[in-house]
Structures are given as C-alpha cells and as structure tokens.
Design a protein around this motif. Structure first.
Motif, short mmCIF file in Angstrom:
data_model
loop_
_atom_site.label_atom_id
_atom_site.label_comp_id
_atom_site.label_asym_id
_atom_site.label_seq_id
_atom_site.Cartn_x
_atom_site.Cartn_y
_atom_site.Cartn_z
N UNK A 26 -25.47 -16.17 17.00
CA UNK A 26 -24.32 -15.78 17.09
C UNK A 26 -23.25 -15.44 14.93
N UNK A 27 -23.54 -16.43 14.84
CA UNK A 27 -23.73 -16.60 13.35
C UNK A 27 -24.05 -15.71 12.41
N UNK A 28 -25.46 -14.98 12.96
CA UNK A 28 -26.58 -14.94 12.46
C UNK A 28 -26.01 -13.46 12.41
N UNK A 29 -25.63 -13.18 13.33
CA UNK A 29 -25.05 -11.75 13.28
C UNK A 29 -24.49 -11.53 12.46
N UNK A 30 -23.36 -12.61 12.34
CA UNK A 30 -21.70 -11.79 11.42
C UNK A 30 -22.20 -11.87 10.31
N UNK A 31 -22.40 -12.86 9.48
CA UNK A 31 -23.80 -12.69 7.89
C UNK A 31 -23.61 -11.40 7.19
N UNK A 32 -22.65 -12.16 6.59
CA UNK A 32 -21.92 -10.72 5.34
C UNK A 32 -21.16 -9.59 5.80
N UNK A 33 -20.65 -9.67 7.41
CA UNK A 33 -19.90 -8.08 7.90
C UNK A 33 -18.40 -7.85 7.46
N UNK A 39 -15.42 -15.14 3.22
CA UNK A 39 -15.62 -15.42 4.89
C UNK A 39 -16.81 -15.51 5.56
N UNK A 40 -17.90 -14.77 4.64
CA UNK A 40 -19.34 -14.30 4.56
C UNK A 40 -20.02 -15.93 3.49
N UNK A 41 -19.68 -16.50 3.03
CA UNK A 41 -19.83 -17.88 2.65
C UNK A 41 -19.19 -18.48 3.37
N UNK A 44 -22.38 -17.89 6.65
CA UNK A 44 -23.56 -18.44 5.68
C UNK A 44 -23.40 -20.11 5.98
N UNK A 45 -22.93 -20.90 5.46
CA UNK A 45 -22.69 -21.80 6.13
C UNK A 45 -23.46 -22.89 7.17
#
Length: 85
Positions: A26-33, A39-41, A44-45
């Motif tokens: 779920x979080x991988x899909x939201x990375x950099x979006x 929010x992106x940082x 990633x954490x």
C-alpha cells in the motif's frame, strides 16, 4: 513447548507477514505521488519501516521452523519471492 503451540506461533507469524506485505504494498504504491516533499518523505519512512518489520518477522519465523524441515513452506517461499528477497 508442545507441537500444537509451536504450530500456532508459526501460523501467527505467517499472518503477521501477510499483513506486513499488504501494508508495504500500500505504501509502495503511494511513494512519490504527493506534490508535498514532506508527505513523500513520511511515506518513504513508513514504507522502509514496513520492510524492516517484515524482515524481522521473517527472521523470527525462520527460528521457529522445525529443524526437520529442510526447506521453507511453499506459502513462505512465495511471500519471499513476491517481496523480492
């Protein structure tokens, strides 16, 4: 430790692994979006925290596997392959 108790612990760890895999995906899909760097940082954490947690649960599960089993169960092997480890 009884065999039934040990099996229950392994099943619980397998359940934890599947939950961690779902959360990590779920979080991988939201990375950099997000347009916000903060929010992106944060995403990633969180993604990295789920990766670390999954690796730790996998390590504990490996310790609980019976010594007579020379290979991982198919379910666990497929989770590891899916995770790319």
């Amino acid at each position: 430790m009884s065999d039934e108790y040990a099996r229950g612990r392994r099943d619980g760890l397998r359940l934890a692994l599947s939950i961690l895999d779902a959360e990590e995906a779920k979080w991988e899909a939201l990375l950099g979006e997000s347009p916000s760097w903060r929010t992106n940082a944060t995403r990633a954490i969180r993604h990295k925290a789920y990766q670390v947690a999954r690796k730790r649960v996998q390590t504990v599960l490996n310790r609980f596997l019976p010594k007579s089993e020379s290979a991982l169960p198919i379910e666990i092997a497929s989770m590891i392959d899916r995770a790319g480890l």
